[in-house]
Design a protein around this motif. Structure first.
Motif, PDB file in Angstrom:
ATOM      1  N   UNK A  62       0.990  -1.204  -0.098  1.00  0.00           N
ATOM      2  CA  UNK A  62       0.036   0.040  -0.025  1.00  0.00           C
ATOM      3  C   UNK A  62       0.749   1.538  -0.044  1.00  0.00           C
ATOM      4  N   UNK A  63       1.952   1.274   0.653  1.00  0.00           N
ATOM      5  CA  UNK A  63       3.042   2.465   0.828  1.00  0.00           C
ATOM      6  C   UNK A  63       3.385   2.859  -0.915  1.00  0.00           C
ATOM      7  N   UNK A  64       3.857   1.571  -1.549  1.00  0.00           N
ATOM      8  CA  UNK A  64       4.529   1.602  -2.762  1.00  0.00           C
ATOM      9  C   UNK A  64       3.087   2.236  -3.585  1.00  0.00           C
ATOM     10  N   UNK A  65       2.076   1.809  -3.625  1.00  0.00           N
ATOM     11  CA  UNK A  65       0.765   2.468  -4.411  1.00  0.00           C
ATOM     12  C   UNK A  65       0.734   3.851  -4.258  1.00  0.00           C
ATOM     13  N   UNK A  66       1.073   4.241  -3.089  1.00  0.00           N
ATOM     14  CA  UNK A  66       1.105   5.798  -2.619  1.00  0.00           C
ATOM     15  C   UNK A  66       2.262   6.404  -3.315  1.00  0.00           C
ATOM     16  N   UNK A  67       3.382   5.993  -3.043  1.00  0.00           N
ATOM     17  CA  UNK A  67       4.528   7.002  -3.118  1.00  0.00           C
ATOM     18  C   UNK A  67       5.232   6.375  -4.420  1.00  0.00           C
ATOM     19  N   UNK A  68       4.916   5.445  -5.035  1.00  0.00           N
ATOM     20  CA  UNK A  68       5.334   4.821  -6.492  1.00  0.00           C
ATOM     21  C   UNK A  68       6.995   4.782  -6.680  1.00  0.00           C
ATOM     22  N   UNK A  69       7.879   4.082  -5.762  1.00  0.00           N
ATOM     23  CA  UNK A  69       8.907   3.957  -5.858  1.00  0.00           C
ATOM     24  C   UNK A  69       9.468   2.567  -6.847  1.00  0.00           C
ATOM     25  N   UNK A  70      10.467   2.514  -7.286  1.00  0.00           N
ATOM     26  CA  UNK A  70      10.612   1.372  -8.213  1.00  0.00           C
ATOM     27  C   UNK A  70      11.120   1.590  -9.419  1.00  0.00           C
ATOM     28  N   UNK A  71      11.813   0.598 -10.058  1.00  0.00           N
ATOM     29  CA  UNK A  71      12.765   0.727 -11.235  1.00  0.00           C
ATOM     30  C   UNK A  71      11.525   1.024 -12.264  1.00  0.00           C
ATOM     31  N   UNK A  72      12.142   1.978 -13.338  1.00  0.00           N
ATOM     32  CA  UNK A  72      11.219   2.284 -14.507  1.00  0.00           C
ATOM     33  C   UNK A  72      12.291   2.969 -15.683  1.00  0.00           C
ATOM     34  N   UNK A  73      11.658   3.284 -16.729  1.00  0.00           N
ATOM     35  CA  UNK A  73      12.502   3.662 -17.582  1.00  0.00           C
ATOM     36  C   UNK A  73      13.141   4.681 -17.541  1.00  0.00           C
ATOM     37  N   UNK A  74      12.694   5.922 -16.773  1.00  0.00           N
ATOM     38  CA  UNK A  74      13.169   7.286 -16.457  1.00  0.00           C
ATOM     39  C   UNK A  74      14.456   7.001 -15.373  1.00  0.00           C
TER      40      UNK A  74
END
Length: 350
Positions: A281-293
């Motif tokens: 649930x915290x990740x859904x809120x703060x959206x950390x994690x690997x991605x293209x940018x």
């Protein structure tokens, strides 16, 4: 420089797993965490074989950070009560070398000991985060921390930017600092690859006496891979965070690292329960994690906070983000400043 032959990873009982969720994850929450989450987290760390919990930042000038960014503010009286007898956890804090500038070097240790003495958990390890180019100037502060009874770790930031000659000199500098609990290769920009990490670990492992550690960032999706590569090269201190929660793209995931190190499923289950209940649930809120940018930032050695700030505005279109990031790469933006971000956005929107 050729890549050294890998060493067999140390047995689990010779590895030190340090979880720094409250410290690194605080970059998304301003170091504010729900009391119940912290209590559940500490229980789980004690159960799953974590060796050290880094509780957050300790600062002589607390600024506007939340309680886990200005310890011991977050260390409520209830925390020791949630830990089982004989739990074996050690507790650490991190200090930023730049935050020590206003304190006489000889007073660093006594003042920090006095500050942390009011907290509810016993801190016996202080990790000092310093840009690799400034490590030589910390000898007196490290000696003061050691004299005050702390074990001292050294996290060498942005070491990927160091030239071979600078790395060689840095190894000698570390060797001259006296006993350290660990010296860390910190992949601050998420730019390192496994072969380079193995080289750095080997250089520090053979050139000075302290155990070598790895702090990986997941910009390119390599954090776990790089952590295991460091262990194969002889690193024995391994950083991780629950669900990878940390600045920018985040870190090696504690639950994955423990699994890779052979933790039994029944032992690991409470950690995975914690991930599902509290951290997803915290990740859904703060959206950390690997991605293209973040991958672009890692490859181009752009400080990850730029991407974190770019991503905070949900209305900002992807083309603007890409143009801003390309501009930052051209400016060699390895350190974050709000002005540089403003300049990049102005360039992107022109």
């Amino acid at each position: 420089m050729s890549t050294p032959a890998p060493h067999a990873p140390a047995a689990r009982d010779r590895l030190t797993v340090l979880d720094c969720t409250l410290r690194d994850g605080g970059y998304y929450t301003n170091w504010e965490f729900d009391d119940a989450l912290v209590e559940d987290y500490l229980r789980v760390c004690a159960h799953t074989g974590i060796d050290i919990v880094e509780l957050g930042y300790a600062r002589f000038d607390p600024g506007g950070r939340g309680p886990y960014g200005r310890l011991p503010a977050g260390l409520t009286p209830n925390l020791p009560k949630v830990l089982p007898d004989g739990h074996g956890l050690r507790f650490a804090v991190m200090v930023d070398a730049s935050g020590l500038a206003g304190v006489p070097a000889a007073e660093t240790g006594p003042r920090l000991a006095e500050l942390l003495a009011t907290g509810s958990l016993p801190v016996d390890l202080v990790r000092v985060a310093v840009h690799h180019s400034r490590a030589a100037g910390l000898a007196a502060e490290i000696a003061s921390l050691r004299a005050a009874g702390f074990g001292v770790g050294l996290n060498l930031m942005q070491i990927d930017l160091a030239t071979p000659a600078e790395v060689t000199a840095l190894v000698r500098t570390v060797a001259d600092l006296g006993p350290l609990e660990a010296v860390y290769v910190a992949d601050s920009l998420g730019s390192l690859h496994a072969a380079r990490i193995a080289e750095l670990v080997e250089l520090f492992r053979t050139g000075q006496d302290a155990p070598v550690g790895i702090h990986g960032h997941d910009n390119q999706g390599f954090a776990l891979r790089n952590t295991l590569a460091a262990a194969e090269a002889g690193a024995t201190w391994l950083d991780a965070t629950v669900l990878g929660m940390g600045r920018g793209a985040g870190n090696a995931r504690t639950e994955q690292l423990l699994a890779a190190l052979g933790t039994a499923p029944d032992t690991l289950q409470p950690m995975l329960d914690l991930v599902a209940r509290r951290f997803e649930p915290l990740r859904d809120t703060h959206r950390w994690g690997a991605g293209a940018l973040y991958a672009i930032a890692g490859m181009r050695r752009v400080h990850p906070t730029y991407v974190q700030r770019l991503e905070e505005n949900a209305e900002r279109d992807v083309e603007t983000k890409l143009r801003a990031l390309h501009h930052l790469a051209g400016q060699h933006a390895t350190s974050f400043t709000p002005q540089a971000l403003e300049d990049a956005l102005r360039h992107a929107c022109a």
